[in-house]
Design an enzyme around this catalytic site. Sequence first.
Site, PDB file in Angstrom:
ATOM      1  N   GLU A 172      -1.069  -1.898   0.683  1.00  0.00           N
ATOM      2  CA  GLU A 172       0.253  -1.494   0.238  1.00  0.00           C
ATOM      3  C   GLU A 172       0.060  -0.694  -1.045  1.00  0.00           C
ATOM      4  O   GLU A 172      -0.341  -1.225  -2.073  1.00  0.00           O
ATOM      5  CB  GLU A 172       1.128  -2.710  -0.026  1.00  0.00           C
ATOM      6  CG  GLU A 172       2.533  -2.327  -0.407  1.00  0.00           C
ATOM      7  CD  GLU A 172       3.409  -3.550  -0.579  1.00  0.00           C
ATOM      8  OE1 GLU A 172       4.507  -3.377  -1.115  1.00  0.00           O
ATOM      9  OE2 GLU A 172       3.020  -4.657  -0.190  1.00  0.00           O
ATOM     10  N   CYS A 206       6.118  -2.900  -4.902  1.00  0.00           N
ATOM     11  CA  CYS A 206       5.923  -1.456  -4.780  1.00  0.00           C
ATOM     12  C   CYS A 206       7.248  -0.696  -4.733  1.00  0.00           C
ATOM     13  O   CYS A 206       7.260   0.521  -4.865  1.00  0.00           O
ATOM     14  CB  CYS A 206       5.087  -1.128  -3.556  1.00  0.00           C
ATOM     15  SG  CYS A 206       5.904  -1.508  -1.996  1.00  0.00           S
TER      16      CYS A 206
END
Length: 85
Positions: A13, A47
Amino acid sequence: MAAAKNLTPCVLELGGKSPTIVGPEADLDNACLRIAQAKWVNSGQTCVACDYCYVHESIKGKFIDKLRDTCIKYYGENPAKSEDY
Protein backbone atom coordinates in the site's frame (compact mmCIF):
# COMPACT_ATOMS: atom_id res chain seq x y z
CA MET A 1 17.84 -19.06 -8.19
CA ALA A 2 16.99 -19.83 -4.58
CA ALA A 3 14.94 -16.63 -4.31
CA ALA A 4 12.97 -17.47 -7.44
CA LYS A 5 11.84 -20.71 -5.85
CA ASN A 6 10.61 -18.91 -2.73
CA LEU A 7 8.81 -15.86 -4.11
CA THR A 8 5.78 -14.87 -2.10
CA PRO A 9 3.15 -12.56 -3.57
CA CYS A 10 2.39 -9.51 -1.49
CA VAL A 11 0.43 -6.27 -1.70
CA LEU A 12 2.10 -2.96 -0.99
CA GLU A 13 0.00 0.00 0.00
CA LEU A 14 1.81 3.05 -1.26
CA GLY A 15 0.28 6.26 0.04
CA GLY A 16 1.03 9.47 -1.76
CA LYS A 17 0.46 13.10 -1.07
CA SER A 18 -3.27 13.55 -0.77
CA PRO A 19 -4.53 17.09 -1.26
CA THR A 20 -8.03 18.14 -0.28
CA ILE A 21 -9.73 20.89 -2.27
CA VAL A 22 -12.39 23.00 -0.56
CA GLY A 23 -14.29 25.35 -2.87
CA PRO A 24 -16.36 28.39 -1.97
CA GLU A 25 -19.62 26.45 -2.31
CA ALA A 26 -18.54 23.69 0.10
CA ASP A 27 -20.64 22.67 3.10
CA LEU A 28 -17.96 23.53 5.68
CA ASP A 29 -19.54 21.51 8.48
CA ASN A 30 -19.44 18.38 6.35
CA ALA A 31 -16.06 19.12 4.77
CA CYS A 32 -14.33 19.77 8.09
CA LEU A 33 -15.85 16.69 9.68
CA ARG A 34 -14.67 14.48 6.81
CA ILE A 35 -11.22 16.05 6.73
CA ALA A 36 -10.78 15.61 10.49
CA GLN A 37 -12.00 12.01 10.40
CA ALA A 38 -9.79 11.08 7.45
CA LYS A 39 -6.73 12.83 8.85
CA TRP A 40 -6.83 11.60 12.42
CA VAL A 41 -8.28 8.11 12.16
CA ASN A 42 -5.53 5.79 13.38
CA SER A 43 -3.60 8.92 14.47
CA GLY A 44 -3.21 9.93 10.84
CA GLN A 45 -1.36 6.79 9.85
CA THR A 46 -3.39 5.93 6.77
CA CYS A 47 -2.67 6.38 3.09
CA VAL A 48 -5.88 8.37 2.60
CA ALA A 49 -5.14 11.01 5.23
CA CYS A 50 -5.09 14.42 3.59
CA ASP A 51 -1.66 15.99 3.73
CA TYR A 52 -2.73 19.51 2.88
CA CYS A 53 -5.80 21.53 1.93
CA TYR A 54 -6.36 23.92 -0.92
CA VAL A 55 -9.04 26.28 0.35
CA HIS A 56 -10.63 29.06 -1.67
CA GLU A 57 -9.46 32.36 -0.22
CA SER A 58 -13.02 33.62 0.22
CA ILE A 59 -13.69 30.94 2.88
CA LYS A 60 -10.21 30.55 4.35
CA GLY A 61 -11.01 32.11 7.75
CA LYS A 62 -14.30 30.26 8.13
CA PHE A 63 -12.62 27.00 7.15
CA ILE A 64 -9.82 27.39 9.70
CA ASP A 65 -12.29 28.26 12.46
CA LYS A 66 -14.61 25.38 11.57
CA LEU A 67 -11.81 22.82 11.33
CA ARG A 68 -10.43 23.94 14.72
CA ASP A 69 -13.94 23.72 16.25
CA THR A 70 -14.44 20.26 14.75
CA CYS A 71 -11.14 19.01 16.17
CA ILE A 72 -11.94 20.40 19.60
CA LYS A 73 -15.43 18.87 19.50
CA TYR A 74 -14.08 15.37 18.82
CA TYR A 75 -10.68 15.44 20.54
CA GLY A 76 -11.05 18.13 23.22
CA GLU A 77 -8.81 21.06 24.05
CA ASN A 78 -5.89 18.70 24.67
CA PRO A 79 -6.00 15.92 22.04
CA ALA A 80 -3.12 14.03 23.68
CA LYS A 81 -5.45 13.28 26.62
CA SER A 82 -8.41 12.31 24.45
CA GLU A 83 -9.63 8.71 24.66
CA ASP A 84 -10.24 8.91 20.91
CA TYR A 85 -6.67 9.92 20.04
